[in-house]
Write an enzyme that holds these catalytic residues in place. Structure first.
Site, PDB file in Angstrom:
ATOM      1  N   PHE A  40      -4.041  11.747  -5.442  1.00  0.00           N
ATOM      2  CA  PHE A  40      -2.979  11.826  -5.783  1.00  0.00           C
ATOM      3  C   PHE A  40      -2.372  10.447  -6.655  1.00  0.00           C
ATOM      4  O   PHE A  40      -1.800  10.461  -7.564  1.00  0.00           O
ATOM      5  CB  PHE A  40      -1.969  12.248  -4.933  1.00  0.00           C
ATOM      6  CG  PHE A  40      -0.389  12.305  -5.336  1.00  0.00           C
ATOM      7  CD1 PHE A  40      -0.052  13.243  -5.983  1.00  0.00           C
ATOM      8  CD2 PHE A  40       0.422  11.050  -5.155  1.00  0.00           C
ATOM      9  CE1 PHE A  40       1.202  13.492  -6.448  1.00  0.00           C
ATOM     10  CE2 PHE A  40       1.776  11.344  -5.752  1.00  0.00           C
ATOM     11  CZ  PHE A  40       2.087  12.433  -6.751  1.00  0.00           C
ATOM     12  N   ILE A 108      -4.927  20.264   0.814  1.00  0.00           N
ATOM     13  CA  ILE A 108      -4.602  21.706   0.500  1.00  0.00           C
ATOM     14  C   ILE A 108      -5.634  22.483  -0.128  1.00  0.00           C
ATOM     15  O   ILE A 108      -5.376  23.531  -0.472  1.00  0.00           O
ATOM     16  CB  ILE A 108      -3.338  21.863  -0.110  1.00  0.00           C
ATOM     17  CG1 ILE A 108      -3.622  21.036  -1.785  1.00  0.00           C
ATOM     18  CG2 ILE A 108      -2.274  21.030   0.452  1.00  0.00           C
ATOM     19  CD1 ILE A 108      -2.436  21.232  -2.725  1.00  0.00           C
ATOM     20  N   ASP A 109      -6.908  21.788  -0.162  1.00  0.00           N
ATOM     21  CA  ASP A 109      -8.018  22.407  -1.010  1.00  0.00           C
ATOM     22  C   ASP A 109      -9.087  23.196  -0.364  1.00  0.00           C
ATOM     23  O   ASP A 109      -9.766  23.821  -0.833  1.00  0.00           O
ATOM     24  CB  ASP A 109      -8.864  21.221  -1.716  1.00  0.00           C
ATOM     25  CG  ASP A 109      -9.459  20.138  -0.980  1.00  0.00           C
ATOM     26  OD1 ASP A 109      -9.656  20.584   0.431  1.00  0.00           O
ATOM     27  OD2 ASP A 109      -9.668  18.947  -1.063  1.00  0.00           O
ATOM     28  N   HIS A 126      -0.349  20.050   5.339  1.00  0.00           N
ATOM     29  CA  HIS A 126       0.532  20.320   4.219  1.00  0.00           C
ATOM     30  C   HIS A 126       0.179  21.891   3.689  1.00  0.00           C
ATOM     31  O   HIS A 126       0.354  21.971   2.719  1.00  0.00           O
ATOM     32  CB  HIS A 126       0.253  19.240   3.068  1.00  0.00           C
ATOM     33  CG  HIS A 126       0.677  17.825   3.638  1.00  0.00           C
ATOM     34  ND1 HIS A 126       0.460  16.903   2.746  1.00  0.00           N
ATOM     35  CD2 HIS A 126       1.869  17.600   4.426  1.00  0.00           C
ATOM     36  CE1 HIS A 126       1.134  15.664   3.288  1.00  0.00           C
ATOM     37  NE2 HIS A 126       1.883  16.342   4.331  1.00  0.00           N
ATOM     38  N   CYS A 134       3.624  35.319   2.610  1.00  0.00           N
ATOM     39  CA  CYS A 134       5.413  35.777   2.216  1.00  0.00           C
ATOM     40  C   CYS A 134       6.391  34.991   3.149  1.00  0.00           C
ATOM     41  O   CYS A 134       5.685  35.176   4.426  1.00  0.00           O
ATOM     42  CB  CYS A 134       5.361  37.338   2.681  1.00  0.00           C
ATOM     43  SG  CYS A 134       6.935  38.216   2.744  1.00  0.00           S
ATOM     44  N   SER A 199      -7.316   8.122   2.743  1.00  0.00           N
ATOM     45  CA  SER A 199      -5.741   8.344   2.499  1.00  0.00           C
ATOM     46  C   SER A 199      -5.093   7.197   2.251  1.00  0.00           C
ATOM     47  O   SER A 199      -5.361   6.098   2.873  1.00  0.00           O
ATOM     48  CB  SER A 199      -5.015   9.095   3.945  1.00  0.00           C
ATOM     49  OG  SER A 199      -3.526   9.189   3.650  1.00  0.00           O
ATOM     50  N   SER A 200      -4.125   7.111   1.195  1.00  0.00           N
ATOM     51  CA  SER A 200      -3.377   5.877   1.297  1.00  0.00           C
ATOM     52  C   SER A 200      -2.597   5.474   2.516  1.00  0.00           C
ATOM     53  O   SER A 200      -1.813   4.548   2.242  1.00  0.00           O
ATOM     54  CB  SER A 200      -2.616   5.809   0.150  1.00  0.00           C
ATOM     55  OG  SER A 200      -1.720   7.255  -0.090  1.00  0.00           O
ATOM     56  N   ILE A 242     -16.506   7.227   0.370  1.00  0.00           N
ATOM     57  CA  ILE A 242     -16.421   8.049   1.777  1.00  0.00           C
ATOM     58  C   ILE A 242     -17.661   8.686   2.138  1.00  0.00           C
ATOM     59  O   ILE A 242     -18.454   8.610   2.845  1.00  0.00           O
ATOM     60  CB  ILE A 242     -15.457   8.879   1.546  1.00  0.00           C
ATOM     61  CG1 ILE A 242     -14.156   8.143   1.584  1.00  0.00           C
ATOM     62  CG2 ILE A 242     -15.554   9.860   2.779  1.00  0.00           C
ATOM     63  CD1 ILE A 242     -12.904   8.842   1.352  1.00  0.00           C
TER      64      ILE A 242
HETATM   65  P1  NAD Z   1      -3.752   9.593  -1.917  1.00  0.00           P
HETATM   66  O1  NAD Z   1      -3.857   9.833  -3.111  1.00  0.00           O
HETATM   67  O2  NAD Z   1      -2.540   9.105  -1.566  1.00  0.00           O
HETATM   68  O3  NAD Z   1      -4.702   8.320  -1.335  1.00  0.00           O
HETATM   69  C1  NAD Z   1      -6.207   8.590  -1.505  1.00  0.00           C
HETATM   70  C2  NAD Z   1      -6.937   7.422  -1.173  1.00  0.00           C
HETATM   71  O4  NAD Z   1      -8.306   7.719  -1.114  1.00  0.00           O
HETATM   72  C3  NAD Z   1      -6.545   6.134  -2.130  1.00  0.00           C
HETATM   73  O5  NAD Z   1      -6.115   5.058  -1.387  1.00  0.00           O
HETATM   74  C4  NAD Z   1      -7.960   6.049  -2.834  1.00  0.00           C
HETATM   75  O6  NAD Z   1      -8.144   4.586  -3.073  1.00  0.00           O
HETATM   76  C5  NAD Z   1      -8.806   6.584  -1.505  1.00  0.00           C
HETATM   77  N1  NAD Z   1     -10.275   7.207  -2.346  1.00  0.00           N
HETATM   78  C6  NAD Z   1     -10.248   8.241  -3.041  1.00  0.00           C
HETATM   79  N2  NAD Z   1     -11.630   8.370  -3.199  1.00  0.00           N
HETATM   80  C7  NAD Z   1     -12.406   7.899  -2.568  1.00  0.00           C
HETATM   81  C8  NAD Z   1     -13.592   7.745  -2.129  1.00  0.00           C
HETATM   82  N3  NAD Z   1     -14.519   8.311  -2.909  1.00  0.00           N
HETATM   83  N4  NAD Z   1     -13.994   6.875  -1.280  1.00  0.00           N
HETATM   84  C9  NAD Z   1     -13.105   6.074  -0.669  1.00  0.00           C
HETATM   85  N5  NAD Z   1     -11.842   5.954  -0.968  1.00  0.00           N
HETATM   86  C10 NAD Z   1     -11.302   6.963  -1.896  1.00  0.00           C
HETATM   87  O7  NAD Z   1      -3.997  10.817  -0.918  1.00  0.00           O
HETATM   88  P2  NAD Z   1      -3.009  11.106   0.452  1.00  0.00           P
HETATM   89  O8  NAD Z   1      -3.030  10.034   1.219  1.00  0.00           O
HETATM   90  O9  NAD Z   1      -4.014  12.217   0.843  1.00  0.00           O
HETATM   91  O10 NAD Z   1      -1.748  11.579  -0.060  1.00  0.00           O
HETATM   92  C11 NAD Z   1      -1.728  12.641  -1.150  1.00  0.00           C
HETATM   93  C12 NAD Z   1      -0.836  13.744  -0.760  1.00  0.00           C
HETATM   94  O11 NAD Z   1      -1.129  14.534  -1.920  1.00  0.00           O
HETATM   95  C13 NAD Z   1      -1.173  14.381   0.357  1.00  0.00           C
HETATM   96  O12 NAD Z   1      -0.031  15.106   0.925  1.00  0.00           O
HETATM   97  C14 NAD Z   1      -1.950  15.623   0.133  1.00  0.00           C
HETATM   98  O13 NAD Z   1      -1.608  16.820   0.501  1.00  0.00           O
HETATM   99  C15 NAD Z   1      -1.733  15.909  -1.553  1.00  0.00           C
HETATM  100  N6  NAD Z   1      -2.995  15.944  -2.210  1.00  0.00           N
HETATM  101  C16 NAD Z   1      -4.085  16.666  -1.741  1.00  0.00           C
HETATM  102  C17 NAD Z   1      -5.329  16.931  -2.462  1.00  0.00           C
HETATM  103  C18 NAD Z   1      -6.386  17.608  -2.089  1.00  0.00           C
HETATM  104  O14 NAD Z   1      -6.256  18.774  -1.157  1.00  0.00           O
HETATM  105  N7  NAD Z   1      -7.688  17.525  -2.435  1.00  0.00           N
HETATM  106  C19 NAD Z   1      -5.415  16.090  -3.795  1.00  0.00           C
HETATM  107  C20 NAD Z   1      -4.347  15.579  -4.430  1.00  0.00           C
HETATM  108  C21 NAD Z   1      -3.318  15.421  -3.622  1.00  0.00           C
END
Ligand code: NAD
Length: 256
Positions: A40, A108-109, A126, A134, A199-200, A242
């Protein structure tokens, strides 16, 4: 302790896993970037393309529901075909071999489930974007069917009971799922090691779980390429990719 070399990360993480009798994972969008789904907060993320439609507006306004479904199918088309990566597979192994009690995820993926991790041990805070429900009777609806209806009628779908059908994610302004929150709290309280991955750690209330686990006495290991507000609390912060960090743990065994 900040670790930015892969070999050091593998060694440190193995040590934390060997010492743990009950670990849990907390995952965010970062674990799915290596599957081709952007997170995100990264610059120009496609998730910022549309401003959120608040839940109360979705409920009261048919036009908002139609717009919400239009956007949902645009986003789904961007990431259809995404497959679980090494990070998801490693966590699935740890869960399915009983080493990890659960995966608490903000994602959510549906990729944790797609990786084969025991469905019962995935806690989705989430919701899940791979199906709809529904809002009145709770019946599950599949997206393919909704899409066919939506594209042929340009109307928002309704359930057989007359209720509003919505993607099974938690919208802006919608209550958090109570059962999932309670399970996540319990798992955070009981674990002796919490891995916070990709996660951030700024989206609350979800992001409170890693800090809560630490407060309750667990070790906290953060795996994220960028700093997070919880780094100062963590026993180790691994600033590597990761998939690279977790890949060897897809066949991990306790040796002590
Ligand atoms: P975020 O985008 O806020 O943070 C993701 C973090 O992961 C960042 O700090 C980034 O630097 C790090 N990152 C990304 N790829 C990486 C990798 N390959 N190796 C190491 N670090 C890596 O995500 P969040 O904290 O999950 O919050 C985002 C919100 O948006 C959540 O509520 C989520 O539900 C939603 N969201 C979900 C998806 C999904 O389901 N895939 C995608 C986008 C957003």
């Amino acid at each position: 302790m900040i670790i930015d070399k892969l070999a050091d990360a593998h060694q440190a993480l193995n040590g934390f896993l060997q010492d743990s009798m009950n670990m849990a994972a907390f995952t965010g969008a970062g674990i799915s970037t290596e599957s081709g789904i952007p997170d995100f907060r990264s610059k120009d993320s496609a998730w910022k393309r549309f401003p959120p439609i608040p839940f109360d507006q979705f409920l009261r306004d048919e036009a908002a529901r139609i717009e919400s479904w239009r956007r949902k199918f645009i986003m789904d088309d961007l990431y259809k075909g995404a497959q679980p990566n090494a990070g998801h597979h490693a966590l699935a192994h740890l869960v399915n071999t009983g080493r990890m009690s659960c995966i608490i995820t903000q994602n959510i993926d549906g990729l944790h489930e797609a990786s084969g991790a025991d469905r019962e041990r995935i806690i989705e805070l989430h919701g899940n974007g791979t199906y709809a429900t529904c809002l009145s009777c709770g019946e599950r609806h599949e997206l393919d069917e909704i899409r066919r209806y939506f594209e042929s009628s340009s109307c928002a779908p309704e359930c057989g009971c007359g209720g509003i059908v919505k993607g099974a994610t938690i919208a802006f302004g919608q209550a958090m799922p109570e059962a999932a929150m309670q399970r996540a709290r319990k798992a955070s309280q009981e674990c002796d090691l919490m891995l916070a991955i990709g996660s951030s750690l700024v989206v609350y209330p979800a992001a409170a779980f890693p800090a809560f686990a630490k407060e309750q006495g667990a070790k906290l290991v953060i795996i994220n390429r960028e700093p997070t507000p919880l780094d100062k609390l963590a026993d180790a912060v691994i600033r590597c990719e990761i998939g690279d960090v977790l890949a060897p743990f897809a066949s991990w065994r306790r040796t002590n």
